[in-house]
Design a protein around this motif. Sequence first.
Motif, mmCIF file in Angstrom:
data_model
loop_
_atom_site.group_PDB
_atom_site.id
_atom_site.type_symbol
_atom_site.label_atom_id
_atom_site.label_comp_id
_atom_site.label_asym_id
_atom_site.label_seq_id
_atom_site.Cartn_x
_atom_site.Cartn_y
_atom_site.Cartn_z
ATOM 1 N N THR A 49 -13.594 -5.223 0.795
ATOM 2 C CA THR A 49 -12.213 -5.149 1.251
ATOM 3 C C THR A 49 -12.090 -4.203 2.450
ATOM 4 O O THR A 49 -13.052 -3.533 2.840
ATOM 5 N N GLU A 109 -0.973 -11.301 -5.197
ATOM 6 C CA GLU A 109 0.478 -11.325 -5.048
ATOM 7 C C GLU A 109 1.008 -12.743 -4.858
ATOM 8 O O GLU A 109 1.971 -13.139 -5.501
ATOM 9 N N ARG A 138 -3.192 -13.444 -0.900
ATOM 10 C CA ARG A 138 -2.838 -12.076 -0.527
ATOM 11 C C ARG A 138 -2.836 -11.219 -1.779
ATOM 12 O O ARG A 138 -2.264 -11.597 -2.793
ATOM 13 N N SER A 140 -3.098 -6.948 -3.572
ATOM 14 C CA SER A 140 -3.133 -5.491 -3.489
ATOM 15 C C SER A 140 -4.479 -5.024 -4.020
ATOM 16 O O SER A 140 -4.942 -5.502 -5.056
ATOM 17 N N TYR A 151 -5.686 2.684 -1.444
ATOM 18 C CA TYR A 151 -4.849 1.528 -1.758
ATOM 19 C C TYR A 151 -4.507 0.800 -0.463
ATOM 20 O O TYR A 151 -4.221 1.432 0.558
ATOM 21 N N ASN A 152 -4.532 -0.539 -0.515
ATOM 22 C CA ASN A 152 -4.192 -1.320 0.669
ATOM 23 C C ASN A 152 -3.926 -2.765 0.260
ATOM 24 O O ASN A 152 -4.149 -3.145 -0.892
ATOM 25 N N LYS A 153 -3.472 -3.573 1.201
ATOM 26 C CA LYS A 153 -3.327 -5.015 1.027
ATOM 27 C C LYS A 153 -4.521 -5.689 1.702
ATOM 28 O O LYS A 153 -5.045 -5.196 2.698
ATOM 29 N N ASP A 154 -4.924 -6.824 1.161
ATOM 30 C CA ASP A 154 -6.034 -7.548 1.768
ATOM 31 C C ASP A 154 -5.835 -9.042 1.548
ATOM 32 O O ASP A 154 -5.045 -9.463 0.694
ATOM 33 N N THR A 155 -6.554 -9.832 2.333
ATOM 34 C CA THR A 155 -6.469 -11.288 2.251
ATOM 35 C C THR A 155 -7.831 -11.868 1.910
ATOM 36 O O THR A 155 -8.851 -11.467 2.476
#
Length: 204
Positions: A49, A109, A138, A140, A151-155
């Motif tokens: 990630t 998500e 998508r 978290s 912590y982050n968002k990822d695809t």
Amino acid sequence: MKILIATASLAIAATIAATSPAAAQEAFQGPYAGIEAGWNKNKIDRAETDIGRADVRTSQDSATAGIFAGYNQKVSDRIVLSAEAGFSMGFDDAVTRTTGSTLASIDPEYNFDLGVRAGYLVNDKTLIYARGGYQNLRASVRINDATASRYNKDTFDGWSVGGGVERMLTERVSARLEYRYSDLGGSDTKFERHQVLAGVAYHF
């Protein structure tokens, strides 16, 4: 609750459509839209990630629900080709592993997909089909270890294959049952998804 509301809404729409006068509709020809819900299993071994490598090494079963829309084209009396797009969300589908003071978690998500179907009409109202396409998810991501808490968002994106059966219930309403396998991994990520989905569609 969201699944129940969506299912009830489409059931009402289907009832209205079934009891309202309408022009004759050729089965499995033209645009359609619907809702689907079912079982989802996210299985993650490891994931590279934006905040580092998440060694999850576990799986999570959950419910899922979504919407879809597409276009059917009969290319012969028995062969139907379709293009389809969908959007879905899971419920309590986070995949988390805790080992001592180390935590790795990936919480999907939402997901969208673009695909094609190739089907065969076993009779005028029943279509069996195979499908394949592109998936994009998508999520978290959280990683806690001895160095830091991140912590982050990822695809995550990849491909999917599957198949199912769809049957016309009225001239404009159909129901379908489908299995779908998705591979959302890559060279440094192993992320698989299994789904069994039931759907209802309205054909315009």
